[in-house]
Design a protein around this motif. Sequence first.
Motif, PDB file in Angstrom:
ATOM      1  N   GLN A 109      18.939 -13.485  35.589  1.00 19.70           N
ATOM      2  CA  GLN A 109      20.301 -13.727  36.071  1.00 19.70           C
ATOM      3  C   GLN A 109      21.136 -14.435  35.012  1.00 19.70           C
ATOM      4  O   GLN A 109      22.309 -14.137  34.829  1.00 19.70           O
ATOM      5  CB  GLN A 109      20.259 -14.544  37.361  1.00 19.70           C
ATOM      6  N   HIS A 148      21.982 -11.930  32.431  1.00 14.75           N
ATOM      7  CA  HIS A 148      23.017 -11.022  32.949  1.00 14.75           C
ATOM      8  C   HIS A 148      24.405 -11.637  32.804  1.00 14.75           C
ATOM      9  O   HIS A 148      25.385 -10.934  32.504  1.00 14.75           O
ATOM     10  CB  HIS A 148      22.729 -10.692  34.410  1.00 14.75           C
ATOM     11  N   LYS A 149      24.514 -12.958  33.022  1.00 15.36           N
ATOM     12  CA  LYS A 149      25.794 -13.649  32.853  1.00 15.36           C
ATOM     13  C   LYS A 149      26.297 -13.550  31.417  1.00 15.36           C
ATOM     14  O   LYS A 149      27.500 -13.612  31.161  1.00 15.36           O
ATOM     15  CB  LYS A 149      25.653 -15.123  33.244  1.00 15.36           C
ATOM     16  N   THR A 182      13.086 -14.493  37.482  1.00 17.86           N
ATOM     17  CA  THR A 182      14.279 -14.047  38.206  1.00 17.86           C
ATOM     18  C   THR A 182      15.515 -14.792  37.724  1.00 17.86           C
ATOM     19  O   THR A 182      16.571 -14.199  37.472  1.00 17.86           O
ATOM     20  CB  THR A 182      14.095 -14.267  39.722  1.00 17.86           C
ATOM     21  N   GLU A 183      15.394 -16.113  37.590  1.00 18.44           N
ATOM     22  CA  GLU A 183      16.528 -16.921  37.136  1.00 18.44           C
ATOM     23  C   GLU A 183      16.906 -16.581  35.702  1.00 18.44           C
ATOM     24  O   GLU A 183      18.088 -16.520  35.349  1.00 18.44           O
ATOM     25  CB  GLU A 183      16.172 -18.405  37.224  1.00 18.44           C
TER      26      GLU A 183
END
Length: 313
Positions: A208, A211-212, A204-205
């Motif tokens: 993310q 995505h950044k 999950t991290e």
Amino acid sequence: MEMKQLEAFVAVVRHNSFSKAADMIYLSQPTISAHISSLENEIGAQLLIRSTRTVYPTQIGKELFHRAKSILALRDEAIGSIKRVDREMGGEISILASTVPAQFLLPEIIAAFQQQYPHIVFDVHQADSLQVAESLLGYRYDFGIVGTSVSSRHLLTVPFYRDRLVLITPKSMIVNQEELYRDLSSFLRQQPFVMRGDGSGTRTEMEQLLHKQGISVRNLNVVSYFHDTQGILSAVSHGMGISFVSKVAAAAYEKTGQIKVYDLGKQAFTRQLHLVFKKAVVLSPVQKVFVSYLENYFTSATFNRYNRRVETK
């Protein structure tokens, strides 16, 4: 209903075994069986299902297990309020933890804790973050440790450690660090990538963080999926590709020169690890001591010295 009966019942449910329960509370197996039988007769219901390989509670048994643990905790708390809590206190703590805390944090924490409380025994199991939260709502584990947020009105969380992801590469890979930090997304697209499997907090991290950088998993050249951090570290150390892992997990492999580690600083994704337990549970003195110890462990001078040594390697 006697305390010895409840102790025997709780021990059997914890370990799914009459023999293991007997070893843990220093009673003979026939005595354990007699306590359970008398408890079932007194309640008028079957509490345990006995198969050839294991023992597990019935639905009524599960309900009694929660209440019995609270009754025993209140008894221990009453005794503890009179007696001084010291290194002679004993008991058992069961923990279900996600990969990073189970493999890379808990061994260190428990070893340090048992220097002060050598008679407290730990039973540690591992699952991914989603499974930890779901399983904790069952009957077996005292605590869970996860790296993702937990949304449940039945659970309490205690933050105890802040972690972040770092980029890891094979030791043989030559990386232009200036270009890496200037255009991380381009670097990630060009390299074979070792991805974490679904269901983990690290996955999950990682998504993310990507995505950044304007990247989805579909943009990467994923060459393999591994379902635990140890597998990813081993794969990268053997030259399979690059990946992201927890900084604390990468430390040992970096120290032995098996991988290279790049801390992305402000570009990195940080997370809070949490100790999780049920709101309705009355914590025993042993459990309270562990919660307090864990809350303070990573702010201690001992850990700060250790952490600085790791970061300067």
